[in-house]
Write a protein that holds these residues in place. Structure first.
Motif, mmCIF file in Angstrom:
data_model
loop_
_atom_site.group_PDB
_atom_site.id
_atom_site.type_symbol
_atom_site.label_atom_id
_atom_site.label_comp_id
_atom_site.label_asym_id
_atom_site.label_seq_id
_atom_site.Cartn_x
_atom_site.Cartn_y
_atom_site.Cartn_z
ATOM 1 N N THR A 33 -5.128 2.297 -2.220
ATOM 2 C CA THR A 33 -5.987 1.958 -0.886
ATOM 3 C C THR A 33 -6.337 0.783 -0.986
ATOM 4 O O THR A 33 -5.569 0.222 -2.614
ATOM 5 C CB THR A 33 -7.575 3.341 -1.490
ATOM 6 O OG1 THR A 33 -7.828 2.393 -3.230
ATOM 7 C CG2 THR A 33 -6.909 4.651 -1.852
ATOM 8 N N MET A 34 -6.798 0.373 -0.838
ATOM 9 C CA MET A 34 -7.665 -0.933 -0.306
ATOM 10 C C MET A 34 -8.709 -1.867 -0.463
ATOM 11 O O MET A 34 -9.530 -2.239 0.513
ATOM 12 C CB MET A 34 -7.282 -1.560 1.051
ATOM 13 C CG MET A 34 -5.362 -2.051 0.813
ATOM 14 S SD MET A 34 -4.824 -3.499 -0.668
ATOM 15 C CE MET A 34 -2.250 -2.677 -1.241
ATOM 16 N N GLN A 84 0.651 -1.707 0.029
ATOM 17 C CA GLN A 84 0.316 -0.018 -0.231
ATOM 18 C C GLN A 84 0.988 1.250 -0.288
ATOM 19 O O GLN A 84 2.178 1.704 1.023
ATOM 20 C CB GLN A 84 -1.291 0.219 0.955
ATOM 21 C CG GLN A 84 -2.149 1.363 0.623
ATOM 22 C CD GLN A 84 -3.062 0.935 2.147
ATOM 23 O OE1 GLN A 84 -3.016 -0.050 2.985
ATOM 24 N NE2 GLN A 84 -3.682 1.686 2.483
ATOM 25 N N ALA A 85 0.839 1.798 -0.988
ATOM 26 C CA ALA A 85 1.830 2.970 -1.198
ATOM 27 C C ALA A 85 1.390 3.993 -2.554
ATOM 28 O O ALA A 85 0.621 3.272 -3.271
ATOM 29 C CB ALA A 85 3.205 2.554 -1.700
ATOM 30 N N GLN A 86 1.112 5.181 -1.924
ATOM 31 C CA GLN A 86 0.912 5.687 -2.670
ATOM 32 C C GLN A 86 1.985 6.221 -4.766
ATOM 33 O O GLN A 86 3.607 5.985 -4.235
ATOM 34 C CB GLN A 86 0.811 7.877 -2.171
ATOM 35 C CG GLN A 86 -0.377 7.528 -1.331
ATOM 36 C CD GLN A 86 -0.314 7.470 -0.084
ATOM 37 O OE1 GLN A 86 0.753 7.447 0.051
ATOM 38 N NE2 GLN A 86 -1.389 8.030 0.187
ATOM 39 N N ALA A 143 -3.091 -0.376 -9.272
ATOM 40 C CA ALA A 143 -3.861 -0.980 -8.816
ATOM 41 C C ALA A 143 -5.819 -0.521 -9.132
ATOM 42 O O ALA A 143 -6.246 -1.196 -9.855
ATOM 43 C CB ALA A 143 -4.429 -2.765 -8.258
ATOM 44 N N ASP A 144 -6.234 0.132 -7.785
ATOM 45 C CA ASP A 144 -6.844 0.821 -7.775
ATOM 46 C C ASP A 144 -7.499 1.681 -8.597
ATOM 47 O O ASP A 144 -8.677 1.769 -9.070
ATOM 48 C CB ASP A 144 -7.179 1.327 -5.966
ATOM 49 C CG ASP A 144 -5.829 2.655 -6.210
ATOM 50 O OD1 ASP A 144 -4.553 2.878 -6.730
ATOM 51 O OD2 ASP A 144 -5.668 2.914 -4.850
ATOM 52 N N GLU A 145 -6.196 2.425 -9.392
ATOM 53 C CA GLU A 145 -6.559 3.076 -10.643
ATOM 54 C C GLU A 145 -7.017 2.679 -11.564
ATOM 55 O O GLU A 145 -7.968 2.894 -12.365
ATOM 56 C CB GLU A 145 -5.687 3.848 -10.720
ATOM 57 C CG GLU A 145 -5.179 5.275 -10.391
ATOM 58 C CD GLU A 145 -6.177 6.224 -10.538
ATOM 59 O OE1 GLU A 145 -7.160 6.767 -11.604
ATOM 60 O OE2 GLU A 145 -6.785 6.166 -9.511
ATOM 61 N N GLY A 148 -11.998 0.739 -15.637
ATOM 62 C CA GLY A 148 -12.781 -0.418 -15.575
ATOM 63 C C GLY A 148 -12.123 -1.058 -16.582
ATOM 64 O O GLY A 148 -12.304 -2.390 -17.077
ATOM 65 N N PHE A 149 -10.821 -1.667 -15.936
ATOM 66 C CA PHE A 149 -10.152 -2.720 -16.419
ATOM 67 C C PHE A 149 -9.503 -4.120 -15.339
ATOM 68 O O PHE A 149 -8.879 -5.578 -16.302
ATOM 69 C CB PHE A 149 -8.339 -2.232 -16.090
ATOM 70 C CG PHE A 149 -7.789 -1.411 -17.277
ATOM 71 C CD1 PHE A 149 -8.294 -1.385 -18.241
ATOM 72 C CD2 PHE A 149 -7.695 -0.625 -16.762
ATOM 73 C CE1 PHE A 149 -7.977 -0.859 -19.649
ATOM 74 C CE2 PHE A 149 -7.060 0.719 -17.575
ATOM 75 C CZ PHE A 149 -7.179 0.471 -19.268
ATOM 76 N N ARG A 150 -11.214 -4.631 -14.347
ATOM 77 C CA ARG A 150 -10.677 -5.387 -13.090
ATOM 78 C C ARG A 150 -10.804 -6.368 -14.394
ATOM 79 O O ARG A 150 -10.006 -7.755 -14.078
ATOM 80 C CB ARG A 150 -11.826 -5.436 -12.510
ATOM 81 C CG ARG A 150 -11.549 -6.471 -11.649
ATOM 82 C CD ARG A 150 -12.960 -6.033 -10.424
ATOM 83 N NE ARG A 150 -12.993 -7.336 -10.048
ATOM 84 C CZ ARG A 150 -12.753 -7.888 -8.690
ATOM 85 N NH1 ARG A 150 -14.337 -7.048 -8.327
ATOM 86 N NH2 ARG A 150 -13.180 -9.161 -7.980
#
Length: 260
Positions: A190-191, A49-51, A158-160, A165-167
């Motif tokens: 974020t998680m 978890q890192a920005q 990954a959140d981005e 819409g890439f899930r």
């Protein structure tokens, strides 16, 4: 505090990478690098978890380069990024780290660039590709990317990728890659629940969670304001603000090509 920071030369990293890193002016590791690099080198899955701005490209790029078999010209590492700008940036940084590793080839693959050029480059033998999920999927469908020897997959921001819409694409890519030997590294600021589901379904149960959240997300001398407006009113509000404040220089960020 100074002496608590780990210097790159104390980290057991390949001397050729160290030489490149020192030339780039890096001396001490950032917290995410210090925590993630040893775990990645050990072969374990990582949930980080890192920005942006915490040095995470080096946190996954350096150990990935170190684990590549340079004699083998097949694809061994894949990094998925939400946008082509990030893919190009990450690929460029990896090439800088690999400056003295003369047999390593890194290729960025993304939409908007002629696919035939990418296919030609892939045929020449590439060990690491950095790409956007849609274009990587495209290559997989065309069988221009061979996954038999792929050992490491990194999902960056990954959140981005999920927000964009890439899930489904990400899951399809991960389904394709043989899991028993695959090391999966995920970085996200974020998680949310969807990210945790991906980590549960596609990472090994002993994946190590590493959390580095920057205390300061704002720069002290910058005033920040936000306006909560409806999507349809955005342009109207923006033009009024520009008329009213008449800024000498301004920068507008959008999250789609259409919006730009």
């Amino acid at each position: 505090m100074g002496e608590l920071l780990v210097r790159y030369e104390e980290s057991g990293i390949d001397e050729r990478i160290l030489r490149a890193v020192e030339e780039m002016g890096f001396v001490h590791m950032t917290p995410i690098q210090e925590k993630a690099i040893p775990v990645f080198l050990e072969g374990r899955d990582v949930i980080g978890q890192a920005q942006t701005g915490t040095g995470k490209t080096a946190a996954f790029g350096i150990p990935m380069l170190q684990k590549i078999d340079e004699e083998d010209r097949s694809l061994q590492g894949m990094i998925l990024c939400p946008t082509r700008e990030l893919a190009m940036q990450a690929a460029q940084q990896l090439r800088q780290f690999a400056k003295y590793m003369h047999n390593i080839r890194v290729l960025a693959v993304y939409g908007g660039q002629d696919i035939n050029r990418q296919i030609k480059a892939l045929k020449g033998g590439v060990q690491i590709i950095v790409g956007t999920p849609g274009r990587v999927m495209d290559h997989m469908r065309r069988h221009t990317i061979r996954l038999d020897n792929l050992k490491m997959v990194v999902l960056d921001e990954a959140d981005e990728m999920l927000n964009m819409g890439f899930r489904e694409d990400i899951e399809t890519v991960l389904e394709y890659i043989p899991t028993e030997d695959r090391q999966t590294i995920l970085f996200s600021a974020t998680m949310p629940k969807a990210i945790l589901e991906i980590t549960k379904n596609y990472q090994k149960p002993d994946a190590k969670m590493i959390k580095v959240v920057k205390k300061e997300l704002t720069v002290p001398k910058i005033e920040q304001y936000y306006l909560d407006v409806k999507r349809k009113d955005k342009i109207e509000v923006l033009t009024r603000l520009l008329d009213f404040y008449e800024p000498k220089l301004s920068l507008v960020f959008c999250n789609t090509k259409k919006m730009v």
